[in-house]
Design a protein around this motif. Sequence first.
Motif, PDB file in Angstrom:
ATOM      1  N   ALA A 237       7.154  36.660  24.546  1.00  0.00           N
ATOM      2  CA  ALA A 237       6.510  38.022  23.575  1.00  0.00           C
ATOM      3  C   ALA A 237       5.615  36.801  22.943  1.00  0.00           C
ATOM      4  O   ALA A 237       5.906  36.728  21.689  1.00  0.00           O
ATOM      5  N   GLY A 238       5.156  36.003  23.213  1.00  0.00           N
ATOM      6  CA  GLY A 238       3.772  35.423  22.754  1.00  0.00           C
ATOM      7  C   GLY A 238       2.470  35.340  23.487  1.00  0.00           C
ATOM      8  O   GLY A 238       3.216  34.402  24.872  1.00  0.00           O
ATOM      9  N   SER A 239       1.330  34.988  23.523  1.00  0.00           N
ATOM     10  CA  SER A 239       0.446  34.884  23.929  1.00  0.00           C
ATOM     11  C   SER A 239      -1.241  34.601  23.599  1.00  0.00           C
ATOM     12  O   SER A 239      -0.358  33.547  21.802  1.00  0.00           O
ATOM     13  N   HIS A 240      -2.012  34.286  23.943  1.00  0.00           N
ATOM     14  CA  HIS A 240      -3.135  34.404  23.095  1.00  0.00           C
ATOM     15  C   HIS A 240      -4.258  35.115  23.283  1.00  0.00           C
ATOM     16  O   HIS A 240      -4.022  35.523  24.163  1.00  0.00           O
ATOM     17  N   ASP A 241      -5.338  35.576  22.586  1.00  0.00           N
ATOM     18  CA  ASP A 241      -6.478  36.371  22.480  1.00  0.00           C
ATOM     19  C   ASP A 241      -7.307  35.216  23.407  1.00  0.00           C
ATOM     20  O   ASP A 241      -8.276  34.760  23.148  1.00  0.00           O
ATOM     21  N   MET A 242      -7.361  35.989  25.046  1.00  0.00           N
ATOM     22  CA  MET A 242      -8.299  35.223  25.681  1.00  0.00           C
ATOM     23  C   MET A 242     -10.093  36.157  25.564  1.00  0.00           C
ATOM     24  O   MET A 242     -10.719  34.810  26.146  1.00  0.00           O
ATOM     25  N   LYS A 243      -9.761  36.555  25.335  1.00  0.00           N
ATOM     26  CA  LYS A 243     -11.635  37.275  24.374  1.00  0.00           C
ATOM     27  C   LYS A 243     -11.674  36.714  23.608  1.00  0.00           C
ATOM     28  O   LYS A 243     -13.066  36.651  23.610  1.00  0.00           O
ATOM     29  N   ASP A 244     -11.029  35.875  22.720  1.00  0.00           N
ATOM     30  CA  ASP A 244     -11.539  35.020  21.372  1.00  0.00           C
ATOM     31  C   ASP A 244     -11.794  33.879  22.162  1.00  0.00           C
ATOM     32  O   ASP A 244     -10.631  32.813  22.110  1.00  0.00           O
TER      33      ASP A 244
ATOM     34  N   ALA B  54       6.209  40.237  30.614  1.00  0.00           N
ATOM     35  CA  ALA B  54       5.121  40.075  29.885  1.00  0.00           C
ATOM     36  C   ALA B  54       5.014  40.581  28.284  1.00  0.00           C
ATOM     37  O   ALA B  54       5.716  41.475  28.242  1.00  0.00           O
ATOM     38  N   PRO B  55       4.101  39.662  27.828  1.00  0.00           N
ATOM     39  CA  PRO B  55       3.956  40.325  26.862  1.00  0.00           C
ATOM     40  C   PRO B  55       3.484  41.634  26.077  1.00  0.00           C
ATOM     41  O   PRO B  55       2.547  42.209  27.483  1.00  0.00           O
ATOM     42  N   THR B  56       3.939  42.375  25.808  1.00  0.00           N
ATOM     43  CA  THR B  56       3.506  44.237  25.186  1.00  0.00           C
ATOM     44  C   THR B  56       3.840  45.151  26.087  1.00  0.00           C
ATOM     45  O   THR B  56       4.552  46.148  26.147  1.00  0.00           O
ATOM     46  N   VAL B  57       4.998  44.569  27.292  1.00  0.00           N
ATOM     47  CA  VAL B  57       6.003  45.271  28.030  1.00  0.00           C
ATOM     48  C   VAL B  57       6.919  46.709  27.333  1.00  0.00           C
ATOM     49  O   VAL B  57       7.622  45.605  26.799  1.00  0.00           O
ATOM     50  N   ILE B  58       7.004  47.742  27.608  1.00  0.00           N
ATOM     51  CA  ILE B  58       8.218  48.038  27.627  1.00  0.00           C
ATOM     52  C   ILE B  58       8.556  48.832  28.829  1.00  0.00           C
ATOM     53  O   ILE B  58       8.133  49.956  30.009  1.00  0.00           O
ATOM     54  N   LEU B  59       9.984  47.924  29.382  1.00  0.00           N
ATOM     55  CA  LEU B  59      10.911  49.217  30.256  1.00  0.00           C
ATOM     56  C   LEU B  59      11.993  49.985  29.827  1.00  0.00           C
ATOM     57  O   LEU B  59      12.710  50.007  28.828  1.00  0.00           O
TER      58      LEU B  59
END
Length: 153
Positions: free
Chosen positions: A85-92, A117-122
Motif C-alpha cells: 500500500a505504497g508507491s510513487h507517482d510515476m507521471k511526476d 498492488a496499491p489500490t487493489v480491492i478484492l
Amino acid sequence: LRVIWGTFGRFLWTIFPLCRSSLLRIFGAKVGKGCTFARTVQITIPWNLIIGNNCHFAERSILYSLGTITLGDNVRVDTRAHLCAGSHDMKDTTFPLTRPPIMIGENSFIGIDAYIAPTVILAPNTIVHPRASVYRSYDKSVELIGNPAKAVE
C-alpha cells in the motif's frame, strides 16, 4: 513513532509471540480477535492496519502499510505474500510518495509469494494463487493466477 516501532516494537514482537495482536493495537492498529502473526511478518506502519477476526499471517509475509490495508474476517496471507500500500507517482518527475489503500474481502486467501498492488480491492472469498501478481480490483469472488493475475475460468 516509526523508529520506536522499528526497534522497541520489533524487539517485543520477537520475545512475546502471544501478545502480537495487543502490541499492534498499542501502536494504533485495529486488530480483531483470534488473529495470528508469524515471527517474521514485516509490518511497516501498524497504525494503518485494519484487520478482521481470525486472520492469519504466515512467515515472511509483508504488510507494506504506507496507506491503509484493510482485511475482512478469516483472511489468510501466506508465506512471503506482499501487500503493498505504497508507491510513487510515476507521471511526476519528482516521484512523490503515494499511499493508496488495499482492501481484501472476508474469507480470502493470498497465496505463497503473491503480490497485491496499491489500490487493489478484492471481493470476499477471493483466492490469489501462489506467485500471482494482482494489479487491479475484482468486485466478485474469483480465483486469480499469473502475472498479471487473471481470473481462472
